[in-house]
Write an enzyme that holds these catalytic residues in place. Structure first.
Site, PDB file in Angstrom:
ATOM      1  N   GLU A 222      -0.161  -1.040   5.720  1.00 18.37           N
ATOM      2  CA  GLU A 222       0.918  -0.673   6.638  1.00 18.37           C
ATOM      3  C   GLU A 222       0.893   0.807   6.980  1.00 18.37           C
ATOM      4  OE1 GLU A 222       5.006   0.736   7.742  1.00 18.37           O
ATOM      5  OE2 GLU A 222       3.766   1.308   6.017  1.00 18.37           O
TER       6      GLU A 222
ATOM      7  N   ASP B 198       0.828  -1.205   0.000  1.00 18.68           N
ATOM      8  CA  ASP B 198       0.000   0.000   0.000  1.00 18.68           C
ATOM      9  C   ASP B 198       0.858   1.248   0.000  1.00 18.68           C
ATOM     10  OD1 ASP B 198       0.822  -0.616   2.649  1.00 18.68           O
ATOM     11  OD2 ASP B 198      -0.701   0.728   3.465  1.00 18.68           O
TER      12      ASP B 198
END
Length: 373
Positions: free
Chosen positions: A146, A92
């Site tokens: 994350e 991400d």
């Protein structure tokens, strides 16, 4: 040992999982693949399409066992070797903001995710496919979410569901480290200092008690605070303590009866979270202080031979990681972990996020050599 290229078979990959998309063609090289990954938007919470394609790509390699949990995809070799390492990276990014389009210019790859951390993910994905006979068994992890609060972290959810995949002698996280190894990481703690007063009309403030004014003393302490630099296993970790948010008041003509000062403490990995809380309580005295978020740090983990070999392979001086990373998650599980990836962490999340192409190629070659020679 064989490092044969297993050709991508779209038909086989599509049948491997109903969610799988089109596999990536890894023969394009690490820079071109990084650019392709960056062109697929995967802001935290919106990683499914990228996870689909990573899963399909990994399923095309017969030497890998592949598993998926949510939008976290993992794969591993199982050759029965004495040593196993985990190589992990998050898929991400933060929102795109003003970073501009993905592009190559002036010897650099520009755009969101170039540093944090799709260049590293591209390297991991290529090596996962091509290295069918590494010198150690390898578990590859590509995880989601994350860049948001810890309870959403895909690596944490994957561990809860499949702890048996977290058995290893060492772990490498692809966080940007300027192509050298950065050991461990600082811990982080966020606290709220809460003050209370009495509401009143601002034209008659003597009838009230201004809660915002009570924050002056802790703010003055912060302004004059000199953080420590603590040496842990030979690495110097610089601590930091900062006010990051102030909230209070309900209207422009009302004396506020409550106010909150949010403080972030980045502490060296030789301190526990309890130690860090004790430091703050001693510093601020008798104020109302509430811990709202905390994550322990991680010691460097450089005394493990396989990690030392990565340092040697990098050809660069080892350093500390000042920010918190998921190496702390591995460390808490008893797995020594380090950060190793291309790019300057100071450019992560910035509008000029970019990484030198030569550094992408350097870290890719180092990882290849470390896992095969």
């Amino acid at each position: 040992m064989s490092n044969a290229h297993h050709p991508v078979n779209p038909a086989a990959s599509a049948s491997a999982s109903a969610r799988s998309g089109e596999p990536f063609g890894v023969s394009v090289g690490v820079v071109a693949l990084a650019q392709e990954l960056m062109e697929i938007s995967s802001v935290s919470g919106d990683e499914q399409h990228l996870a689909d394609r990573i899963e399909a790509t990994l399923h095309s390699a017969p030497h890998l066992e592949v598993i998926r949990h949510g939008n976290t995809v993992a794969a591993r070799t199982s050759r029965g070797l004495d040593t196993r390492v985990i190589v992990a990276g998050h898929i991400d990014t933060v929102p795109h903001g003003g970073v501009g389009p993905v592009r190559i210019a002036d010897g650099r790859l520009h755009g969101r995710g170039s540093v944090d951390m799709k260049s590293a993910v591209a390297s991991h994905l290529i090596l996962a496919l091509l290295l069918d006979s590494p010198r150690v068994d390898v578990t590859w992890m590509f995880y989601d979410q994350e860049e948001v609060e810890a309870e959403r972290n895909g690596l944490g959810h994957f561990h809860t569901a499949h702890p048996e995949w977290f058995v290893a002698d060492a772990a490498v996280l692809g966080e940007p480290s300027l192509g050298g190894v950065e050991g461990g990481c600082n811990g982080t703690m966020r606290v709220e200092i809460r003050s209370h007063g009495v509401a009143a009309h601002s034209a008659r403030p003597w009838r009230g008690d201004n809660a915002i004014h009570h924050l002056a003393a802790p703010l003055q302490l912060l302004a004059g605070f000199e953080p420590e630099t603590r040496v842990v296993d030979g690495l110097a970790y610089r601590e930091s303590l900062n006010a990051v948010k102030v909230h209070g008041g309900i209207a422009g003509n009302v004396i506020p009866d409550s106010a909150t000062l949010t403080v972030n403490y980045r502490f060296a990995p030789d301190r526990s979270v309890n130690d860090a809380e004790a430091v703050l309580r001693e510093l601020f005295g008798g104020v109302e202080l509430v811990v709202v978020d905390q994550s322990p740090g991680a010691r460097p983990g450089l005394d493990i031979p396989i990690v030392g070999e990565l340092v040697t392979a990098s050809g660069r001086e080892v350093g500390p990681k000042y920010g918190w990373t998921d190496v702390a998650r591995f460390s808490a599980l008893g797995i020594p972990a380090v950060n190793f990836g291309p790019g300057d962490g100071g450019l992560a999340h910035s509008d000029d996020e970019s990484v030198e192409i030569s550094e992408i190629e350097h870290t890719h070659q180092v990882l290849h050599n470390w896992l095969t020679e």
